[in-house]
Design a protein around this motif. Structure first.
Motif, PDB file in Angstrom:
ATOM      1  N   PHE E  82       0.918  -1.154  -0.065  1.00 52.94           N
ATOM      2  CA  PHE E  82      -0.157   0.366  -0.270  1.00 52.94           C
ATOM      3  C   PHE E  82       0.654   1.370  -0.058  1.00 52.94           C
ATOM      4  CE2 PHE E  82      -2.908  -3.447   2.020  1.00 52.94           C
ATOM      5  CZ  PHE E  82      -4.290  -3.010   0.892  1.00 52.94           C
ATOM      6  N   GLN E  83       0.210   2.495  -0.573  1.00 50.40           N
ATOM      7  CA  GLN E  83       0.899   3.685  -0.582  1.00 50.40           C
ATOM      8  C   GLN E  83       1.038   3.579   0.902  1.00 50.40           C
ATOM      9  OE1 GLN E  83      -1.419   6.737  -3.119  1.00 50.40           O
ATOM     10  NE2 GLN E  83       0.265   7.858  -2.988  1.00 50.40           N
ATOM     11  N   GLN E  84       0.057   3.950   1.597  1.00 47.98           N
ATOM     12  CA  GLN E  84       0.162   4.348   2.901  1.00 47.98           C
ATOM     13  C   GLN E  84       0.980   3.690   4.286  1.00 47.98           C
ATOM     14  OE1 GLN E  84      -2.691   6.460   2.480  1.00 47.98           O
ATOM     15  NE2 GLN E  84      -1.886   8.459   1.901  1.00 47.98           N
ATOM     16  N   PHE E  85       1.525   2.361   3.382  1.00 48.39           N
ATOM     17  CA  PHE E  85       2.096   1.147   4.564  1.00 48.39           C
ATOM     18  C   PHE E  85       0.976   0.183   5.102  1.00 48.39           C
ATOM     19  CE2 PHE E  85       5.136   4.728   5.711  1.00 48.39           C
ATOM     20  CZ  PHE E  85       5.663   5.054   4.743  1.00 48.39           C
ATOM     21  N   ALA E  86       0.332   0.966   5.668  1.00 46.24           N
ATOM     22  CA  ALA E  86      -0.836  -0.156   6.118  1.00 46.24           C
ATOM     23  C   ALA E  86      -0.387  -0.743   7.136  1.00 46.24           C
ATOM     24  CB  ALA E  86      -2.171  -0.655   5.344  1.00 46.24           C
ATOM     25  N   LEU E  87       0.656  -1.364   8.211  1.00 47.07           N
ATOM     26  CA  LEU E  87       1.692  -1.849   8.690  1.00 47.07           C
ATOM     27  C   LEU E  87       0.354  -2.278  10.149  1.00 47.07           C
ATOM     28  CD1 LEU E  87       4.828  -0.976   9.224  1.00 47.07           C
ATOM     29  CD2 LEU E  87       3.976  -2.071   7.452  1.00 47.07           C
ATOM     30  N   PHE E  88       0.704  -3.279  10.886  1.00 47.16           N
ATOM     31  CA  PHE E  88      -0.603  -3.482  12.304  1.00 47.16           C
ATOM     32  C   PHE E  88       0.378  -2.947  13.367  1.00 47.16           C
ATOM     33  CE2 PHE E  88      -0.441  -7.580   9.284  1.00 47.16           C
ATOM     34  CZ  PHE E  88      -2.404  -7.119   8.620  1.00 47.16           C
ATOM     35  N   GLY E 137       9.648   6.390   8.011  1.00 46.16           N
ATOM     36  CA  GLY E 137       8.579   5.978   7.315  1.00 46.16           C
ATOM     37  C   GLY E 137       9.258   5.418   6.444  1.00 46.16           C
ATOM     38  N   GLN E 140       8.817   1.270   7.835  1.00 50.28           N
ATOM     39  CA  GLN E 140       7.942   1.280   7.927  1.00 50.28           C
ATOM     40  C   GLN E 140       7.642   1.304   6.284  1.00 50.28           C
ATOM     41  OE1 GLN E 140       4.762   4.112  10.048  1.00 50.28           O
ATOM     42  NE2 GLN E 140       6.492   4.178  11.001  1.00 50.28           N
ATOM     43  N   ARG E 142       9.688  -0.450   4.129  1.00 51.60           N
ATOM     44  CA  ARG E 142      10.271  -1.967   3.909  1.00 51.60           C
ATOM     45  C   ARG E 142       9.420  -2.819   4.957  1.00 51.60           C
ATOM     46  NH1 ARG E 142      16.113  -0.510   5.960  1.00 51.60           N
ATOM     47  NH2 ARG E 142      15.465   1.931   6.038  1.00 51.60           N
TER      48      ARG E 142
END
Ligand SMILES: Nc1ncnc2c1ncn2[C@@H]1O[C@H](COP(=O)(O)OP(=O)(O)OP(=O)(O)O)[C@@H](O)[C@H]1O
Ligand SMILES: Nc1ncnc2c1ncn2[C@@H]1O[C@H](COP(=O)(O)OP(=O)(O)OP(=O)(O)O)[C@@H](O)[C@H]1O
Ligand SMILES: [Mg+2]
Ligand SMILES: [Mg+2]
Lengths: 248, 275, 268, 331, 275
Positions: E82-88, E137, E140, E142
């Protein structure tokens, strides 16, 4: 959130269980016929010293007053506890200590301070509805995204701006959750409030019907409370959608 | 009086496993109206440095001064463009852009004018009344940039402001920034991952080492820019075609790639003077 | 140099002040106000005893039985009913709320019933609960359950709705099944809201418990209070209220710690 | 537990009332063993929840006021098997110390007053009768406000209200705490009020002999109280203490005196077993039924034959051993 | 069987002011094991297109097929960055990377191995047990890339995956992606703002027009790449120095800059064949 079909299914199940299937004895839960008879009784000649309309009017105005009082006091306190760590440290222990005490337990003091009139009942409703408003507001304020706060600060937001332009809008969804729970608490405490010397009111009807072991009438009173609660909650949802257009 | 000075700054973070040294002995300054770009590998502490200048984070050693006064907190004299946008989800694009002005107390009519100017400048026409979640990532970043620009602050702190922009807009914005810097120079601390961008925009470029972040070299661009008269070029491509540009660019690249040994690097940092 | 102290010492002083000094100040002010009110005669001791009298009664109750048992036994009886009803509400309410937030069909089927039932006063369930379940352990449990259930549902539901959509989508694209989505994504994403709901629910549950004990039961703090009230022993009432308050506050404190823990790891 | 001793496990519903003293005495004296019953007592604070609990089988026999008894009879055939005590004398209208004499002197002062009372109870019945018959006031001339007894205590002692409908033990509590005075009681105006002993119909049909033995124990305690008045007073104090009722010891004797209980022979007389015509008790219940219909607790009252029976009293009377036991004649 | 096909796709959004047409008549396909890059101005609907392939959004007209079956929802066969990472946020870096594997039921020991491999590959050593908010950022992003790679899916959908990376890591990742594509080719739909990146990585580049997004041109790179043997170059700079590369690059640049008229553009889209 409301769909008609599940309710219809439920009503059919109720008919079947109390009627033809005979799964539930009428004393333990009223059949539709009994409930209807109770409804006719209370709507027409009246029950527990007044007709239904009067009971509804009493309870509705009581809930509205209590809810307004709880919202107007609870949200500001929640905002204070959420924004100021020191106020929180100072006030929160007292709040936490007093909060778990059931409104019913306050009744003697309520009578002492307010007598048996409307003030006492509003006070009891307020006692119950206050805490959810405070807690949810506080949680919401604490949960405001830190980067957004920082963004506001670096754009020159002073405390006022930070409060009105960031904290409040960011916390509003949580505040609305609190209001919904608070509204619910208002209705939940109705019986307790109307223990404080009532002539009329749905809680009063419930008390009397309980003493009379009149399951039909208890059911009718419960139904009225539920429907009024749903109606008020729908209004609140409308208000929320109107106030928070930026949410999906 | 709005220069930024880092004096022996160190920053440690608490981590479950123990202390984590993110920045070590950072000494440099951004002179008044100077444009300094910060480049370095991901995670080397660029954002942390910028946050300290903004007053959003504090050093665990050394100190950070802006305008000769130690930084104690954020203020509207230093506008920040965040790496992750940080828009107000509950405000429309116009309200987002106008936020700083509103805080400053700019009168409504004037505010409206400024907002419209930036909506147009950033190519956001037709989206003025949309909410951030209805915009694409690049558009959101443009709003964030407009929000900071609108304040016309003395000090601009930008954390990869053009990272999410498309190539087209990016070039437009870079040119706009150069124009701004020429017409109305400000003190700028600018983080970027693009070496081209750093060389094109900055008076000096600071190159950082990976974890723990230290200054590896400080390269003066301003002198070259002035002597080579880059300012005469209309488009960025023309600048990028210049020999002097290519030379500077590959020098920074080599630094980043670690082709120069670290001893040499420190020497160079000394030699370029500041710190 | 001034800057060398950095943020750390200031933070430490803040936590000391926050953790001990201010709370103590708050409580002491409250006690003084209370004592002042009773001493000034704003409330007759018959209805509101001073803090001293209440404390004495509190200590007395721990070894002299009142209404058939000492305070600890009443407390234990209340706690047992509380844990059963509350535990049941949490274990059913939170999953239900998550499901309602996640699946349209569940929301469609459950929401109307849930939405209407949640306004019914828990005490109104007392007659039915007695008629259905008798006077044992189960009737008060049902009443407590009815009080605690809906904040659990509502906040879990809300939590799912306010959760970051991108994160949910990421999980789906990574092949998370229903169970994994629920337990590893929605639950943690909604956790801050859920914990707030659990706190409110604990409050509602306590209140319903007292309500239930007023009517059914021959042990418990509610019973103790109502007996004290009947006998016009205001000290017993207030001692009972304090016990309820302290216990409730302890439960709430545990919740708060859980919430803090969650928030810290969530990066808020 | 029951199987070990061979005793019959019996669930009994009681309230913290004077008429539950008999079971306390029986337990203390160890009489349950003699009839092979192993009792479990459940204490209810009021009649309605007790009656509701009976419907779900929470208890098999018990006692309560006559109004809840009749309610249970109307709802699910609860059978009254004996009178527990007569309590018209402790169903009272009280006034605060400073107002009592004035009200007695000049009842018209009561006009327009708000009077806390417990709705749909025999207390209301008694209070209304007092106001009408003793003070000559019509229902429109005063306001009843519904409160539960503990709240009535709070309301009166808060000083905001100077009149209230009160029954014992609250009568004594208010008297000792704030010096309130009884200005009228139900007995003075001829309202017959009792508490009753009853059994659920299902249990009575299944185990009539157990019901008879249970009743014999109760009657024996009544006989014993007559013979040992001093001890009875002390036991009442102990019993009240165990269920959380705190009244000054001075009032214990008064409580026993004001609420007479009836021995086997007296019960048989009241139930009219030996006389022709309408038994006295049927007349009482008709009055009660009229009241209950008037406040729409029930739409129709069950006939006395369905409501109560002297069958178990007769069973005791017919069994010499049991009769001697019930009269506490055994050495 | 994992090609992606867009057949006359249209997407409208509801906005307070009325309908908003974001995408119009999109027709193209990504053949099996083909690498297609999507470039276009910010807000032209690239992310929306990608979300449709992922099954996270649905067209309001036309249809999207993956492997000849209409897309009905997301699945692990199509990994998305995703463009905005969307990590948990509540999972550590290791847990984030291992999430997909855990869902798939990969045994623990094997999972650990794979996780460690990607932690090292992405240069995240020492951060394995940190939480996302403790990372920069770039780090994240990566993690987000590692999370998708770890699944080794047939179809990779990447939304500006390297946007937040530093220049160094970016080049490393690009080279790694090319290596992956060579050793174990996958179907890839790749969104980028960097024309260089698109030309370097893709078999074909699709250029989109601004609002409403339409396909402006489809440029075949694969043929040139093969004939010019870019594959022989070890480093990206060498490729970028090639004449053929520069030519393609400036052609796309001109397209983006709108230097070619839209009529011409459509003609070219036709001529390049697909759609
Ligand atoms: N709150 C925090 N807790 C712990 N460690 C942190 C925290 N914030 C940052 N760090 C660490 O500090 C280091 C520097 O972070 P920073 O965000 O400044 O990097 P950066 O240079 O901006 O990287 P990028 O170019 O990827 O944005 C990183 O290793 C990061 O993990
Ligand atoms: N939920 C939504 N509601 C309304 N409009 C939307 C929504 N999502 C996207 N849009 C609009 O659709 C258009 C395309 O958005 P999209 O995110 O696909 O752009 P993009 O090409 O990925 O841009 P960028 O390169 O900046 O990320 C934008 O104009 C955006 O405002
Ligand atoms: Mg950064
Ligand atoms: Mg996008």
């Amino acid at each position: 959130m409301i769909g008609a079909a599940p309710i219809l299914l439920l009503i059919i199940a109720w008919f079947a269980a109390t009627g033809p299937l005979g799964l539930i004895a009428p004393l333990k839960f009223p059949s539709p016929a009994i409930a209807l008879a109770s409804l006719e009784t209370i709507a027409g000649p009246g029950y527990a010293s007044a007709p239904l309309a009067e009971h509804i009017e009493t309870s509705l105005s009581l809930v509205l007053a209590g809810f307004a009082a709880a919202t107007l006091t609870g949200i500001p306190l929640g905002l204070l506890l959420g924004t100021s760590r020191y106020a929180n440290a100072c006030i929160n222990p007292i709040f936490q200590l007093l909060r778990p005490i059931a409104p019913i337990a306050w009744i003697p003091l309520t009578i002492l301070w307010f007598g048996l009139g409307g003030g006492a009942k509003i006070f009891v409703v307020w006692l119950a509805a206050f805490a959810p408003a405070v807690i949810n507001t506080q949680t919401a304020v604490r949960g405001v995204n830190r980067t957004v706060i920082e963004a506001a600060k670096v754009h020159g937001a002073r405390r006022v701006n930070l409060f009105f332009d960031v904290t409040i809008p960011a916390a509003l969804p949580g505040i609305f959750t609190g209001m919904r729970l608070s509204l619910q608490a208002c209705w939940m405490v109705l019986v307790a409030a109307e223990l404080v010397g009532a002539y009329t009111g749905l809680g009063h009807v419930m008390i009397i019907a309980t003493e009379d072991l009149d399951s039909g009438m208890i059911f009718v009173a419960m139904l009225c409370v539920a429907m009024l609660g749903v109606a008020m909650s729908l209004l609140l949802a409308r208000l929320e959608a109107w106030v928070l257009p930026w949410r999906r | 009086m709005s220069e930024i000075r880092f004096e022996g700054v160190e920053r440690r973070f608490h981590r479950p496993g123990g202390n984590f040294l993110a920045l070590e002995n950072i000494c440099f300054e951004v002179a008044e109206r100077e444009f300094v770009a910060l480049v370095g590998p991901s995670g080397c502490g660029k954002t942390t440095l910028l946050r300290m200048a903004a007053g959003l984070d504090f050093p665990t050693g050394g100190r950070v001064l802006v305008g000769n006064r130690e930084v104690r907190g954020p203020g509207p004299d230093r506008a920040v463009v965040f790496q992750q946008f940080a828009l107000f989800p509950w405000k429309t694009i116009r309200q987002n852009i106008g936020f700083g002005l509103k805080c400053k107390g700019t009168p409504l009519t004037q505010r409206r004018e400024i907002i419209e100017h930036y909506v147009t400048l950033m190519g956001l026409q037709g989206h003025g009344d949309a909410y951030p979640h209805q915009l694409s990532g690049g558009m959101q970043q443009r709003v964030a940039i407009a929000r900071s620009y609108a304040l016309e602050p003395d000090v601009l702190l930008m954390d990869e402001p053009f990272g999410a922009l498309d190539a087209q807009t990016r070039v437009l914005m870079q040119e706009e920034l150069v124009r701004l810097a020429r017409d109305n120079p400000r003190t700028v601390l600018f983080i970027t991952h693009s070496v081209d961008e750093a060389v094109y925009l900055a008076d000096r470029v600071i190159v950082m080492t990976p974890r723990p972040g230290r200054i590896s070299a400080i390269i003066d661009i301003g002198l070259v820019r002035r002597t080579e008269r880059w300012i005469d070029c209309e488009h960025i491509e023309e600048v990028m075609a210049q020999k002097s540009f290519v030379h500077l660019r590959s020098r920074i690249w080599r630094l980043l790639r670690g082709l120069e040994s670290s001893g040499e690097t420190v020497g160079r940092a000394m030699e370029t003077g500041v710190g | 140099m001034a800057a060398l102290n950095g943020p750390t010492p200031a933070v430490r002083a803040g936590t000391l002040l926050e953790a001990w000094v201010l709370p103590a100040f708050g409580i002491v002010t409250f006690l003084m106000l209370w004592a002042g009110c009773t001493a000034a005669g704003l409330a007759p001791a018959r209805l509101l005893p001073g803090p001293g009298a209440a404390a004495a009664e509190f200590i007395d109750l721990t070894h002299t039985p009142y209404s058939g048992a000492v305070l600890q036994v009443h407390l234990l009886a209340s706690l047992m009913k509380f844990s059963l009803g509350y535990g049941l509400a949490v274990l059913t309410g939170v999953p239900l709320g998550l499901m309602m937030g996640r699946y349209r069909i569940v929301e469609w089927a459950i929401a109307p019933l849930y939405e209407s039932i949640r306004f019914i006063p828990p005490i109104a369930w007392v007659p039915f609960s007695i008629l259905w379940l008798g006077t044992g352990f189960l009737a008060p449990t049902l009443v407590i359950f009815s009080g605690a259930f809906s904040p659990c549902v509502l906040n879990a539901y809300r939590g799912v709705h306010t959760a970051d959509r991108a994160v949910l989508e990421a999980a789906q694209t990574l092949g998370a099944g229903r169970w994994a989505t629920m337990t590893e994504v929605l639950l943690p994403a909604a956790l801050p809201d859920i914990v707030a709901g659990l706190r409110v629910a604990a409050g509602f549950a306590w209140q319903s418990l007292i309500g239930a004990e007023l009517i059914v039961g021959s042990t418990g703090l509610g019973y103790l209070i109502i007996q004290g009230e009947s006998n016009l022993s205001s000290t017993v009432v207030v001692a009972g209220m304090i016990t309820i308050g302290l216990t409730g506050a302890a439960i709430d404190f545990a919740m708060l710690r859980a919430e803090r823990f969650v928030r810290r790891n969530w990066g808020q | 537990r029951a199987a070990d001793s061979g005793a019959f496990p019996l669930a009994i519903a009681q309230q913290p009332q004077r008429w539950a003293l008999e079971w306390y005495i029986a337990t203390k004296e160890g009489w349950w063993k003699d009839v092979g019953i192993d009792p479990t007592m459940t204490t209810f604070t009021a009649g309605p929840p007790e009656i509701a609990a009976g419907a779900s089988g929470s208890w098999e026999v018990g006692g309560a006021g006559d109004l809840p008894s009749m309610l249970g009879a109307a709802k699910y055939g609860l059978t009254t098997i004996a009178i527990a005590d007569s309590e018209a004398a402790i169903i009272t209208l009280m006034a605060t110390k400073d107002k009592a004499d004035a009200y007695l002197h000049n009842p018209s002062l009561i006009k327009g007053k708000t009077i806390p009372e417990t709705s749909n109870s025999t207390g209301e019945w008694g209070a209304a009768a007092c106001l009408e018959k003793k003070f000559g006031l019509k229902p429109s001339e005063y306001h009843f406000v519904n409160l539960s007894p503990p709240e009535i205590n709070a309301a009166v002692s808060s000083g905001r209200y100077d009149l209230a409908q009160v029954w014992s033990p609250n009568v004594y509590i208010l008297e000792s705490a704030i010096g309130a005075k009884v200005i009228c009681n139900a007995a003075q105006v001829g309202v017959p009020i009792t508490s009753n002993i009853f059994a659920t119909q299902a249990f009575a049909t299944a185990h009539p002999e157990i019901v008879a033995k249970f009743l014999a124990v109760y009657l024996r305690a009544i006989a014993w109280e007559r013979e040992h008045p001093q001890e009875a007073v002390a036991d009442l104090g102990e019993f009240f203490n165990s269920v959380g009722v705190k009244i000054p010891p001075a009032y214990l004797a008064q409580e026993l005196h004001a609420r007479p209980a009836y021995t086997l022979d007296e019960q048989l007389k009241i139930f009219g077993a030996n006389t022709a015509g309408t038994p006295e008790i049927v007349d009482w219940w008709n009055q009660l039924g009229t009241f209950m219909q008037s406040v729409s607790i029930v739409s129709e009252t069950p006939p006395a034959s369905q409501f109560a029976t002297d069958k178990y009293l007769q069973m005791i009377a017919a069994d010499p051993k049991l009769r001697a036991f019930a009269n506490d004649d055994t050495p």
